[in-house]
Every structure is written in structure tokens, then in C-alpha cells.
Design a protein around this motif. Sequence first.
Motif, PDB file in Angstrom:
ATOM      1  N   GLY A 227       1.012  -0.935   0.015  1.00  0.00           N
ATOM      2  CA  GLY A 227       0.239  -0.195   0.075  1.00  0.00           C
ATOM      3  C   GLY A 227       0.419   1.482   0.405  1.00  0.00           C
TER       4      GLY A 227
ATOM      5  N   ALA B 178      -5.787  -5.894  -3.379  1.00  0.00           N
ATOM      6  CA  ALA B 178      -5.774  -4.769  -2.179  1.00  0.00           C
ATOM      7  C   ALA B 178      -4.798  -3.797  -3.167  1.00  0.00           C
ATOM      8  CB  ALA B 178      -4.681  -5.828  -1.368  1.00  0.00           C
TER       9      ALA B 178
ATOM     10  N   ALA C 127      -5.785   0.282  -4.173  1.00  0.00           N
ATOM     11  CA  ALA C 127      -5.236   1.756  -3.069  1.00  0.00           C
ATOM     12  C   ALA C 127      -5.325   2.012  -4.427  1.00  0.00           C
ATOM     13  CB  ALA C 127      -4.297   0.933  -2.666  1.00  0.00           C
TER      14      ALA C 127
ATOM     15  N   GLU D 182      -6.653   3.928  -0.114  1.00  0.00           N
ATOM     16  CA  GLU D 182      -6.531   3.213   0.993  1.00  0.00           C
ATOM     17  C   GLU D 182      -6.598   1.516   0.636  1.00  0.00           C
ATOM     18  OE1 GLU D 182      -9.367   4.237   3.783  1.00  0.00           O
ATOM     19  OE2 GLU D 182      -8.560   6.605   3.711  1.00  0.00           O
ATOM     20  N   LEU D 183      -6.227   1.579   1.715  1.00  0.00           N
ATOM     21  CA  LEU D 183      -6.286   0.020   1.064  1.00  0.00           C
ATOM     22  C   LEU D 183      -7.940  -1.270   1.797  1.00  0.00           C
ATOM     23  CD1 LEU D 183      -3.333  -1.305   3.146  1.00  0.00           C
ATOM     24  CD2 LEU D 183      -3.170  -2.081   0.072  1.00  0.00           C
TER      25      LEU D 183
ATOM     26  N   GLY E 127     -10.117  -3.382   4.178  1.00  0.00           N
ATOM     27  CA  GLY E 127      -9.462  -3.222   5.548  1.00  0.00           C
ATOM     28  C   GLY E 127      -8.974  -5.159   5.441  1.00  0.00           C
ATOM     29  N   GLU E 128      -8.325  -5.687   4.263  1.00  0.00           N
ATOM     30  CA  GLU E 128      -7.817  -7.190   4.652  1.00  0.00           C
ATOM     31  C   GLU E 128      -6.333  -6.569   4.486  1.00  0.00           C
ATOM     32  OE1 GLU E 128     -10.637  -6.746   2.466  1.00  0.00           O
ATOM     33  OE2 GLU E 128      -9.382  -7.249   0.649  1.00  0.00           O
TER      34      GLU E 128
ATOM     35  N   ARG F 120      -4.897  -3.544   5.403  1.00  0.00           N
ATOM     36  CA  ARG F 120      -4.485  -2.409   6.209  1.00  0.00           C
ATOM     37  C   ARG F 120      -3.576  -3.294   7.389  1.00  0.00           C
ATOM     38  NH1 ARG F 120     -10.307  -0.417   6.612  1.00  0.00           N
ATOM     39  NH2 ARG F 120     -10.401   0.596   5.152  1.00  0.00           N
ATOM     40  N   PRO F 121      -3.588  -4.782   8.328  1.00  0.00           N
ATOM     41  CA  PRO F 121      -2.454  -4.722   9.408  1.00  0.00           C
ATOM     42  C   PRO F 121      -1.156  -4.765   8.312  1.00  0.00           C
ATOM     43  CG  PRO F 121      -4.220  -6.283   9.070  1.00  0.00           C
ATOM     44  CD  PRO F 121      -4.556  -5.247   7.847  1.00  0.00           C
TER      45      PRO F 121
ATOM     46  N   THR G 155       0.706  -2.646   5.696  1.00  0.00           N
ATOM     47  CA  THR G 155       1.237  -1.383   5.500  1.00  0.00           C
ATOM     48  C   THR G 155       2.898  -1.463   5.617  1.00  0.00           C
ATOM     49  OG1 THR G 155       0.817   0.087   7.066  1.00  0.00           O
ATOM     50  CG2 THR G 155      -1.328  -0.433   5.884  1.00  0.00           C
TER      51      THR G 155
ATOM     52  N   ARG H 273       4.106   0.183   9.138  1.00  0.00           N
ATOM     53  CA  ARG H 273       4.002  -1.092  10.844  1.00  0.00           C
ATOM     54  C   ARG H 273       5.702  -0.993  11.216  1.00  0.00           C
ATOM     55  NH1 ARG H 273       3.201  -4.797   6.356  1.00  0.00           N
ATOM     56  NH2 ARG H 273       4.623  -6.876   6.574  1.00  0.00           N
TER      57      ARG H 273
END
Length: 395
Positions: free
Chosen positions: A334, A361, A365, A370-371, A373-374, A376-377, A379, A382
Motif C-alpha cells: 500500500g 488490494a 489502493a 486506501e487499502l 480492510g483485509e 490494512r495490517p 501497511t 508498521r
Amino acid sequence: MSRTPPVSGSATDVVVVGGGIIGLVTAWRAAQRGLSVAVVDPEPGGGAAQVAAGMLAAVTELHYGEETLLALNVESARRYPDFAAELSEAAGHDLGYRACGTLAVALDADDRSHLRELHALQLRSGLESEWLSGRECRRLEPMLAPGVRGGLRVDGDHQIDPRRLAGALVTACERAGVVLHRTWAERLSVVRDRARGVVLADGTELAAEQVVLAAGSRSGRLAGVPEALLPPVRPVKGQVLRLTVPKAYAPFLSRTVRAVVRGGNVYLVPRVNGELVVGATTEELGWDTTVTAGGVYELLRDAHELVPGITELPLTETRAGLRPGSPDNAPILGPTALPGFLLATGHYRNGVLLTPVTGDAMAHALATGELPGEARPFTPQRFSTSRPALSEQPA
Ligand code: GLY
């Protein structure tokens, strides 16, 4: 001051740096959304997919501490049948997608304890996996060694031929109007704090509204990317063998068979066309892609313990590839802190499995900013806490 590079035509919507399966699926899905897309790679369809075995092993490759990744793996596995059918139709050829299931077996008491633990974790995670005795394993796969002590039958872990997958993505991209530039991307162009395209090896500038860096294990090396935004990927070597099952021996194995032997993973992936893929070593040796006698020996030794008849088969190919490893073994997907610059890399052991969900995904994006939901962890942000923020980089 560096010279201003020549600009090729008007800006395309998206340039993807890297034409492996992740870059190509991103390009294909983005083109399907009406974006104009170019891919830069000297050999589109090459890369790690030319070596990978193509296991879609969300359940049997579950590891402790990777529960977040598991959700993405399971989601991508769920999308695979429709994805494979659509891509096969778009490319006009079969992808070797085979819903054959997997059997993970134990050869001694230690392996069996390990497999029991994995089974408990799979069940706690809501996954389908059935414990079988050694005899039940051999009834399913008669070529297994008589000493097999038990195993896990996972009917949901399938396979695809990654070379066919890569070839199909090249064709699908071309048919969808994606422009393939068969050269290296030399560096990212950044103008007024925004990615504006890439400079190619011959100095031509390819202008773009958005740039996706999807260069697998090489993704941390693109010049021009602000240091704080370079993805923390490293090459993790895997040696893989290909054997051929003569028609007289078929069916040698009817599903993927795997085990942990002396702490290392060994798997045997039988294709419909008679190819039997045996993998893989996991070696932290930087950019080395040498096939070594030791690597081949260990794979054949472990595979032979599992399926003794393997030594009768012709050995047709030995190769080493580089997995793009990330610090938490999960992909990096993303938008980044630099407007117009996105990442799709770090897929490590799961690049083939994660191809469908990554394409969806990344196209989302690119189209919306935007990414979904699945994703988003996963990105890039992090990993940003331990690294200086973009604004703190020296000018
Ligand atoms: N997913 C198999 C491997 O990376 O060896």
C-alpha cells in the motif's frame, strides 16, 4: 545538478517497478479498473516464481506468531479458484491449478510432537486439518516410507504451477493494455515531495501519477527512494529440485507431501504433467543463487526418507531463487509516506499464495488511495517507528 532526463510521452497513471507475479497481478488488476499502467522489468514473468513450487499452503505452513498473516493467507486461498479461472480465461491457457490437498507427515517421535503442536494450533485457529495414523497416511499415499509415524491431512491446501501463473499474467497484462518496458528501472523520480515516475536504464524518464515498487527481494535497492521509505526486505535463498515421474510410475503421489526433517522443511509437489518439485532450503546468504552440492544432497536425502522411490526418478532441474523476506515474514502493501509511491513486496514464503489478494488490494489502493480492510495490517507504516520519519531525513 543532474541533467533533466528525456520524458517519454505523457504521464501514465501507474508504473510498476518489477514484473514478477506480484508486480504483474498489480498491473493487471489496476488496468482492469481503467488505469493506464506500465511495468518495468528486463524479464517480465521471471523472478522467484520461476523457482517456487507453488504450494497454496495457508494451513500447513502456519507458524506461531503469524496469526495476522494467516487471515490474509486464508482469504487469498479462498479467492484462488475464481482468480485462477478468470486468469486462465484471460490468458487462454491452463495454470496448473490443482485442488489436490496436502499431507504433512512425521518420520520420528520429535516430528510427531511437532506436528501434534501444529495440529492443535490449526484447530485453535479454526482451520480444517485431520490427524491420521501412519497406516492411514500410507493408505492415501502408498509411496510413503513404511516408518511414517502419523500425519495431518489438509484437503484445503492446494497447488498451482508458478511458471504458468507468471506466463498467464504477462499475457493477461498485454491483453489488458499494460505496457511492458523490458529494461531496468534505474531510480525513482521525486519532484516536490511526490513520486513522479521512474528513470529507465537508458536515461528515459517514464512519468507516472503513481509508482508501485514490487521488485521482490531487490525492492530495498531502488535509487531515489528516500531511505526511511526503502522497504526492509532481504533475500532468503531457496534451492529447489525438479524431477520427472515417468508415465509407468504414475500416479507417484496424488497430493503434496511434506515434512519437517531435522528442523528443515521438505516438500514434494506432484504436477499433473509428471513434474515433481522438491523444495526447499532456507538460507540467509545475501544475493547468492548458487546451487550447491550440499543443498541438493540435503533435499534429496530428506525427500528420500519420506518417499524412498524418489531415487528412481530422473532429476531434471536444480535452481535457487530468492524469497523477499520481511522482518515479520508478512508482505508490505500500500501507500507510503511519500505521495504517489506505493509498495507491494516482502511476501517471503507466500508470494504465490498471496497473488490474488495482493492484486485486488493494490488495485483498490491505486484507484481509491486506501487499502481494503483485509490488507490494512500490512501497511509499510508498521516498520516506520524504528526508522527516521521522512521529514527527519537529511536533505
Ligand atoms: N512456501 C515454500 C517456501 O518458501 O519454500
